[in-house]
Design a protein around this motif. Structure first.
Motif, mmCIF file in Angstrom:
data_model
loop_
_atom_site.group_PDB
_atom_site.id
_atom_site.type_symbol
_atom_site.label_atom_id
_atom_site.label_comp_id
_atom_site.label_asym_id
_atom_site.label_seq_id
_atom_site.Cartn_x
_atom_site.Cartn_y
_atom_site.Cartn_z
ATOM 1 N N LEU A 1 -53.214 -17.601 4.941
ATOM 2 C CA LEU A 1 -53.338 -18.575 3.852
ATOM 3 C C LEU A 1 -54.771 -18.662 3.332
ATOM 4 N N ILE A 2 -55.726 -18.737 4.252
ATOM 5 C CA ILE A 2 -57.135 -18.811 3.836
ATOM 6 C C ILE A 2 -57.505 -17.565 3.048
ATOM 7 N N GLY A 3 -57.121 -16.394 3.554
ATOM 8 C CA GLY A 3 -57.439 -15.142 2.863
ATOM 9 C C GLY A 3 -56.784 -15.044 1.494
ATOM 10 N N ALA A 4 -55.522 -15.489 1.403
ATOM 11 C CA ALA A 4 -54.816 -15.439 0.114
ATOM 12 C C ALA A 4 -55.442 -16.396 -0.900
ATOM 13 N N PHE A 5 -55.754 -17.612 -0.456
ATOM 14 C CA PHE A 5 -56.399 -18.564 -1.359
ATOM 15 C C PHE A 5 -57.769 -18.072 -1.793
ATOM 16 N N MET A 6 -58.496 -17.509 -0.857
ATOM 17 C CA MET A 6 -59.828 -16.999 -1.175
ATOM 18 C C MET A 6 -59.731 -15.860 -2.192
ATOM 19 N N GLY A 7 -58.789 -14.939 -1.986
ATOM 20 C CA GLY A 7 -58.601 -13.837 -2.926
ATOM 21 C C GLY A 7 -58.172 -14.326 -4.291
ATOM 22 N N SER A 8 -57.291 -15.308 -4.321
ATOM 23 C CA SER A 8 -56.837 -15.886 -5.579
ATOM 24 C C SER A 8 -57.990 -16.550 -6.319
ATOM 25 N N HIS A 9 -58.805 -17.275 -5.580
ATOM 26 C CA HIS A 9 -59.965 -17.944 -6.174
ATOM 27 C C HIS A 9 -60.961 -16.923 -6.737
ATOM 28 N N MET A 10 -61.205 -15.868 -5.989
ATOM 29 C CA MET A 10 -62.140 -14.836 -6.464
ATOM 30 C C MET A 10 -61.590 -14.150 -7.716
ATOM 31 N N ALA A 11 -60.310 -13.833 -7.699
ATOM 32 C CA ALA A 11 -59.711 -13.160 -8.852
ATOM 33 C C ALA A 11 -59.720 -14.068 -10.081
ATOM 34 N N GLY A 12 -59.398 -15.333 -9.881
ATOM 35 C CA GLY A 12 -59.372 -16.275 -11.004
ATOM 36 C C GLY A 12 -60.743 -16.553 -11.565
ATOM 37 N N GLY A 13 -61.743 -16.586 -10.691
ATOM 38 C CA GLY A 13 -63.107 -16.881 -11.128
ATOM 39 C C GLY A 13 -63.883 -15.654 -11.552
ATOM 40 N N GLY B 1 -65.477 -13.646 -9.688
ATOM 41 C CA GLY B 1 -66.629 -13.378 -8.835
ATOM 42 C C GLY B 1 -66.180 -12.823 -7.498
ATOM 43 N N TYR B 2 -66.731 -11.686 -7.127
ATOM 44 C CA TYR B 2 -66.289 -11.013 -5.912
ATOM 45 C C TYR B 2 -67.381 -10.965 -4.844
ATOM 46 N N GLN B 3 -68.274 -11.924 -4.865
ATOM 47 C CA GLN B 3 -69.374 -11.952 -3.914
ATOM 48 C C GLN B 3 -68.884 -12.150 -2.472
ATOM 49 N N LEU B 4 -67.753 -12.797 -2.306
ATOM 50 C CA LEU B 4 -67.245 -13.092 -0.969
ATOM 51 C C LEU B 4 -66.158 -12.113 -0.518
ATOM 52 N N SER B 5 -66.069 -10.955 -1.166
ATOM 53 C CA SER B 5 -64.983 -10.027 -0.859
ATOM 54 C C SER B 5 -65.056 -9.487 0.569
ATOM 55 N N ALA B 6 -66.249 -9.311 1.133
ATOM 56 C CA ALA B 6 -66.347 -8.838 2.521
ATOM 57 C C ALA B 6 -65.785 -9.885 3.483
ATOM 58 N N ILE B 7 -66.070 -11.139 3.213
ATOM 59 C CA ILE B 7 -65.556 -12.220 4.061
ATOM 60 C C ILE B 7 -64.036 -12.305 3.914
ATOM 61 N N HIS B 8 -63.577 -12.236 2.675
ATOM 62 C CA HIS B 8 -62.142 -12.258 2.378
ATOM 63 C C HIS B 8 -61.435 -11.128 3.136
ATOM 64 N N ALA B 9 -61.996 -9.935 3.106
ATOM 65 C CA ALA B 9 -61.385 -8.789 3.780
ATOM 66 C C ALA B 9 -61.342 -8.990 5.297
ATOM 67 N N HIS B 10 -62.411 -9.516 5.873
ATOM 68 C CA HIS B 10 -62.431 -9.734 7.318
ATOM 69 C C HIS B 10 -61.456 -10.838 7.735
ATOM 70 N N ILE B 11 -61.330 -11.866 6.924
ATOM 71 C CA ILE B 11 -60.359 -12.918 7.231
ATOM 72 C C ILE B 11 -58.954 -12.330 7.280
ATOM 73 N N LEU B 12 -58.653 -11.453 6.336
ATOM 74 C CA LEU B 12 -57.313 -10.872 6.313
ATOM 75 C C LEU B 12 -57.116 -9.804 7.388
#
Length: 132
Positions: A16-28, A30-41
């Motif tokens: 859930l955290i990873g999906a919300f984070m990815g959705s937020h990045m895609a909507g905004g 900004g992909y600055q947190l993509s490494a964190i998003h990938a590790h969470i998933l």
């Protein structure tokens, strides 16, 4: 403790955290947190879920101290690595650079020990791992 249920529930939270984070990045945009998003998933969702399947498929004794170490080091390590990454890359609390770096390193190291313990567990408890 039911290791399978524990890992499935925790992995669902990371999913859930990873999906919300990815959705937020895609909507905004900004992909600055993509490494964190990938590790969470990957370590939070996929690895913990894979561990759940492992414990469901194979009859690893509940009394195994190595299995207990694996479960808890996985849980703590995933949390430490992902939160540590977030702290390190975002620096939300100014002036805590050394703490953030140590949190990141310690979390990653604990997770490394979790994966090492899993590899050892597979061989130590090998008699419980079979197709039948």
């Amino acid at each position: 403790m039911d290791r399978t249920r524990f890992f499935v529930r925790v992995s669902a939270i990371y999913a859930l955290i990873g999906a919300f984070m990815g959705s937020h990045m895609a909507g905004g945009g900004g992909y600055q947190l993509s490494a964190i998003h990938a590790h969470i998933l990957v370590v939070g969702w996929l690895s913990l879920f894979a561990f759940a399947i492992f414990y469901k498929m194979f009859s690893i004794p509940k009394t195994s101290k190595l299995a207990s170490f694996h479960v808890w080091s996985s849980f703590i390590g995933v949390f430490g690595l992902t939160v540590g990454m977030w702290l390190y890359y975002t620096q939300p609390f100014g002036g805590l650079g050394v703490f953030n770096t140590l949190f990141f390193i310690v979390g990653g190291t604990i997770l490394l020990f979790a994966f090492i313990s899993f590899a050892i567990l597979v061989f130590v408890q090998g008699k419980h791992i079979s197709e039948a």
